[in-house]
Design a protein around this motif. Structure first.
Motif, short mmCIF file in Angstrom:
data_model
loop_
_atom_site.label_atom_id
_atom_site.label_comp_id
_atom_site.label_asym_id
_atom_site.label_seq_id
_atom_site.Cartn_x
_atom_site.Cartn_y
_atom_site.Cartn_z
N LEU A 171 11.59 18.55 -3.89
CA LEU A 171 12.21 17.61 -3.22
C LEU A 171 11.36 16.85 -2.32
O LEU A 171 11.29 15.66 -2.58
N TRP A 172 10.32 17.44 -1.70
CA TRP A 172 9.19 16.85 -0.94
C TRP A 172 8.46 15.89 -2.00
O TRP A 172 8.01 14.74 -1.90
N LEU A 173 8.18 16.39 -3.29
CA LEU A 173 7.59 15.56 -4.16
C LEU A 173 8.14 14.45 -4.46
O LEU A 173 7.76 13.57 -4.70
N TYR A 174 9.23 14.68 -4.83
CA TYR A 174 10.42 13.40 -5.25
C TYR A 174 10.33 12.21 -4.22
O TYR A 174 10.02 11.09 -4.49
N VAL A 175 10.73 12.85 -3.06
CA VAL A 175 10.76 11.94 -1.81
C VAL A 175 9.54 11.27 -1.56
O VAL A 175 9.19 9.94 -1.42
N LEU A 176 8.30 12.03 -1.69
CA LEU A 176 7.14 11.58 -1.25
C LEU A 176 6.38 10.40 -2.38
O LEU A 176 5.83 9.52 -2.31
N GLY A 177 6.77 10.66 -3.44
CA GLY A 177 6.85 9.93 -4.68
C GLY A 177 7.32 8.71 -4.62
O GLY A 177 6.86 7.56 -4.93
N ALA A 178 8.52 8.68 -4.14
CA ALA A 178 9.40 7.26 -3.79
C ALA A 178 8.79 6.60 -2.72
O ALA A 178 8.58 5.45 -2.75
N VAL A 179 8.17 7.35 -1.77
CA VAL A 179 7.56 6.71 -0.54
C VAL A 179 6.28 6.13 -0.96
O VAL A 179 5.57 5.02 -0.74
N ASN A 180 5.42 6.82 -1.88
CA ASN A 180 4.34 6.11 -2.54
C ASN A 180 4.51 4.88 -3.22
O ASN A 180 3.90 3.91 -3.34
N ALA A 181 5.52 5.10 -4.08
CA ALA A 181 5.90 3.84 -4.78
C ALA A 181 6.45 2.54 -3.96
O ALA A 181 6.24 1.33 -3.96
N SER A 182 6.93 2.97 -2.82
CA SER A 182 7.44 2.00 -1.90
C SER A 182 6.02 1.34 -1.23
O SER A 182 6.02 0.15 -0.77
N ARG A 183 5.01 2.30 -0.82
CA ARG A 183 3.70 1.80 -0.31
C ARG A 183 3.01 0.92 -1.06
O ARG A 183 2.71 -0.07 -0.54
N GLU A 184 3.04 1.19 -2.57
CA GLU A 184 2.28 0.50 -3.45
C GLU A 184 3.11 -0.53 -3.93
O GLU A 184 2.46 -1.55 -4.68
N ASN A 185 4.38 -0.92 -3.74
CA ASN A 185 5.37 -1.73 -4.20
C ASN A 185 5.29 -1.74 -5.57
O ASN A 185 5.30 -2.74 -6.33
N THR A 186 5.42 -0.57 -6.29
CA THR A 186 5.45 -0.43 -7.52
C THR A 186 6.80 -0.02 -8.17
O THR A 186 6.92 0.69 -9.21
N HIS A 187 7.92 0.06 -7.16
CA HIS A 187 9.16 0.50 -7.72
C HIS A 187 9.76 -0.29 -9.25
O HIS A 187 9.54 -1.69 -9.30
N ILE A 188 10.18 0.41 -10.00
CA ILE A 188 10.88 -0.48 -10.99
C ILE A 188 11.95 -1.51 -10.58
O ILE A 188 12.88 -1.34 -9.95
N ARG A 189 11.80 -2.76 -11.21
CA ARG A 189 12.48 -3.63 -11.05
C ARG A 189 13.07 -4.48 -12.06
O ARG A 189 12.38 -4.53 -13.33
#
Length: 158
Positions: A46-64
Motif C-alpha cells: 500500500l505504501w508503494l502504491y500511494v508513494l508511487g502516486a505521490v511521485n507521479a504527482s510530483r513529476e506531473n506525469t499522471h495519465i490524462r
C-alpha cells in the motif's frame, strides 16, 4: 528529494516482489505456505502504491485524457486549461483527504488489527492520508506554476 523518493520506491518494490516470490515458491513449489506473509506484505504494497502516486504527482506525469487540448491553439489556453484541471484536482483531493483523515481517526480509535498477525492496520491507513496530503501540496505547486505562467504572459502582452 528525488533521489530519496526513487530509492524508497525501489526498496519497496523489491520488498513486495521478493515477498511475492517467496510466497509463490513456498506455496506452489514446496507446498508449505508461509502463514501471514500476504498479510505482512499489505504494508509495503500500500505504501508503494500511494508513494508511487505521490511521485507521479510530483513529476506531473499522471495519465490524462485532455481531449480539449486538441481544440486549443495557444499556449496560454493550454495553461488556463491546466490550471482549471489543477483546481478541480485540488477540490477533489481535499475532499478525499478529509475522508481519509476521518477514516484514519476511526482506525486509530478502534485500533484495527490484521486477522492473522494482529498487526495494527492504522499504519496502512495513514499511508493514504500522507499520500493525499503530499499530492495536494504538489498540486498546489503545479497550480501556482500555471498561474505564474498565465499572469506573466499577461504582463508581457499588456
Amino acid at each position: 528529494m528525488t533521489r530519496f523518493a526513487s530509492i524508497l520506491l525501489t526498496v519497496l518494490i523489491c520488498v513486495v516482489a521478493l515477498g511475492q516470490f517467496v510466497q509463490v515458491i513456498t506455496r506452489y513449489v514446496l507446498e508449505i505456505p508461509v502463514m501471514g506473509l500476504e498479510e505482512s506484505l499489505l504494508f509495503p504494497t500500500l505504501w508503494l502504491y500511494v508513494l508511487g502516486a505521490v511521485n507521479a504527482s510530483r513529476e506531473n506525469t499522471h495519465i490524462r485524457a485532455n481531449v480539449l487540448e486538441i481544440f486549443l491553439t495557444t499556449d496560454r489556453q493550454h495553461q488556463i486549461l491546466a490550471a482549471i484541471g489543477e483546481v478541480i484536482s485540488l477540490i477533489i483531493g481535499v475532499w478525499l483527504t478529509y475522508w481519509a483523515w476521518d477514516f484514519a481517526k476511526y482506525s486509530h480509535r478502534v485500533w484495527r488489527e490484521s486477522p492473522t498477525l494482529y498487526l495494527p492496520t492504522f499504519w496502512v491507513d495513514m499511508a493514504l492520508v500522507a499520500g493525499l496530503i503530499l499530492m495536494m501540496l504538489f498540486t498546489v505547486g503545479h497550480l501556482l506554476t500555471h498561474l505564474r505562467t498565465i499572469f506573466a504572459k499577461d504582463r508581457l502582452d499588456g
